[in-house]
Design a protein around this motif. Structure first.
Motif, short mmCIF file in Angstrom:
data_model
loop_
_atom_site.label_atom_id
_atom_site.label_comp_id
_atom_site.label_asym_id
_atom_site.label_seq_id
_atom_site.Cartn_x
_atom_site.Cartn_y
_atom_site.Cartn_z
N TYR A 1 0.84 -1.21 0.00
CA TYR A 1 0.00 0.00 0.00
C TYR A 1 0.88 1.26 0.00
O TYR A 1 0.48 2.32 0.53
CB TYR A 1 -0.92 -0.02 1.24
CG TYR A 1 -1.74 -1.30 1.30
CD1 TYR A 1 -2.84 -1.48 0.47
CD2 TYR A 1 -1.35 -2.34 2.14
CE1 TYR A 1 -3.56 -2.67 0.48
CE2 TYR A 1 -2.07 -3.53 2.17
CZ TYR A 1 -3.17 -3.68 1.34
OH TYR A 1 -3.88 -4.86 1.36
N ASP A 2 2.08 1.12 -0.58
CA ASP A 2 3.04 2.23 -0.67
C ASP A 2 3.40 2.79 0.70
O ASP A 2 3.59 4.00 0.87
CB ASP A 2 2.48 3.35 -1.57
CG ASP A 2 2.32 2.89 -3.01
OD1 ASP A 2 3.15 2.08 -3.46
OD2 ASP A 2 1.36 3.32 -3.66
N LEU A 3 3.42 1.91 1.67
CA LEU A 3 3.84 2.28 3.02
C LEU A 3 5.01 1.37 3.42
O LEU A 3 4.84 0.36 4.09
CB LEU A 3 2.67 2.10 4.01
CG LEU A 3 1.44 2.97 3.78
CD1 LEU A 3 0.29 2.53 4.68
CD2 LEU A 3 1.77 4.45 4.03
N PRO A 4 6.21 1.73 2.94
CA PRO A 4 7.38 0.88 3.20
C PRO A 4 7.86 1.00 4.65
O PRO A 4 8.83 1.66 4.94
CB PRO A 4 8.42 1.41 2.21
CG PRO A 4 8.07 2.85 2.04
CD PRO A 4 6.56 2.93 2.15
N LEU A 5 7.14 0.35 5.53
CA LEU A 5 7.48 0.43 6.95
C LEU A 5 8.69 -0.43 7.26
O LEU A 5 9.03 -1.37 6.53
CB LEU A 5 6.29 -0.03 7.79
CG LEU A 5 4.97 0.71 7.54
CD1 LEU A 5 3.90 0.18 8.47
CD2 LEU A 5 5.14 2.21 7.72
N LEU A 6 9.32 -0.10 8.36
CA LEU A 6 10.50 -0.86 8.78
C LEU A 6 10.05 -2.24 9.30
O LEU A 6 9.41 -2.34 10.34
CB LEU A 6 11.25 -0.11 9.89
CG LEU A 6 12.49 -0.80 10.45
CD1 LEU A 6 13.53 -1.00 9.34
CD2 LEU A 6 13.08 0.00 11.60
N ALA A 7 10.36 -3.28 8.53
CA ALA A 7 10.00 -4.63 8.95
C ALA A 7 11.19 -5.28 9.64
O ALA A 7 12.29 -5.31 9.09
CB ALA A 7 9.58 -5.46 7.74
#
Length: 306
Positions: free
Chosen positions: A201-207
């Motif tokens: 969803y174009d939310l490149p969160l820190l995984a």
């Protein structure tokens, strides 16, 4: 959930009998029992160990089998393998509290006739009774619902242990579960969820290194509403809530669907709090939420309009 033959083996295989011993006790052929035991090994119900030319069958130490054994030993006159086979454990899974046939059918995913057919033999033995139209477990047998849940838990554990050695089941139902593992799982029924999915969803969160999966054979993937609920199950903290707020601000999610799923995952209050927070621009919030200014800065960072 399990067949009568499998439950009969569990009730009979005490003390590590050989395949021949089991065949004699069950009045079945050696070949039939050998194939049955092979299938039960794949399900993690038993394991077979060779001693010379003979193979001994040992039951798993799972809590479900220990509990099943207690019923078999305490009530030797009741044919539990026959009574609990087929869909019965599936129905009992949802009978922790009194429930109507319609409710049980809906929750268990079976036809109403299956509910009646499964519980009728238990009703005849006084294990289950009907009160005001609802089925209820007799107090003496109320742990049968726990037994059904333990068998489901064992089945879920066996499914994930086929792929990884270390894992934690965070939430589970009869047919699905949410699991965390440090190792990747490539099997089709394991759907990636958690922080890693936000990139979709174009939310490149820190995984982080941890991976999260929803096991479901009936779904092709994880919906945004499910992803939000999964994040709250993974960790109901400011970080998870902030991620959910970003997702809810980015994707048009049906609120009724979201709240229904929240009930399934037992995160209704948290989801209701998210929606209220967004509706009031942060005026209604608890300590687990960022201030509206902090959230707006985070949203700006990801290009999300709030």
């Amino acid at each position: 959930m399990y067949t009568e033959a499998e439950l009969r083996v569990l009730a009979t295989a005490q003390g590590g009998p050989t395949i021949s011993d089991l065949a004699e006790k069950l009045d079945r052929s050696v070949n039939y029992v050998s194939e049955l035991v092979d299938g039960m090994q794949e399900k993690g119900l038993v394991h077979a160990a060779r001693s010379g030319k003979t193979k001994h069958v040992h039951r798993s130490s799972a809590r479900a089998i220990e509990l099943f054994d207690q019923f078999v030993q305490r009530y030797p006159h009741i044919p539990f393998p026959e009574l609990l086979a087929g869909a019965t454990l599936r129905v009992l899974y949802h009978l922790e509290d009194p429930a109507s046939p319609t409710d049980l059918a809906e929750r268990a995913g079976v036809h109403r006739s299956t509910v009646y057919r499964s519980l009728s033999p238990l009703q005849h033995r006084g294990i289950v009774y009907r009160d005001d139209g609802e089925f209820t477990l007799n107090d003496e047998f109320e742990e049968l619902a726990t037994l059904a849940r333990e068998f489901a838990h064992h089945k879920n554990r066996n499914r994930v242990e086929a792929h990884v050695d270390t894992y934690t089941i965070l939430w589970e139902s009869l047919d699905e579960f949410l699991v965390q593992s440090d190792e990747p799982i490539e099997a089709d029924a394991f759907h990636v969820t958690g922080p890693e999915r936000f990139q979709d969803y174009d939310l490149p969160l820190l995984a982080r290194q941890r991976r999260y999966y929803l096991y479901s054979e009936s779904k092709d993937g994880v919906s945004p509403a499910e992803l939000c609920c999964h994040m709250l199950v993974i960790g109901d903290d400011t970080r998870s809530r902030s991620y959910c707020l970003l997702l809810l601000s980015t994707v048009d999610i049906d609120r009724d669907e979201l709240l229904a799923l929240a009930a399934t995952y037992d995160v209704e209050d948290a989801v209701a709090g998210l929606l209220e927070y967004l509706d009031t621009h942060g005026a209604e919030r608890t300590a687990s939420f960022p201030t509206w200014e902090e959230f707006r800065d985070l949203a700006d960072e990801y290009g999300v309009t709030v």
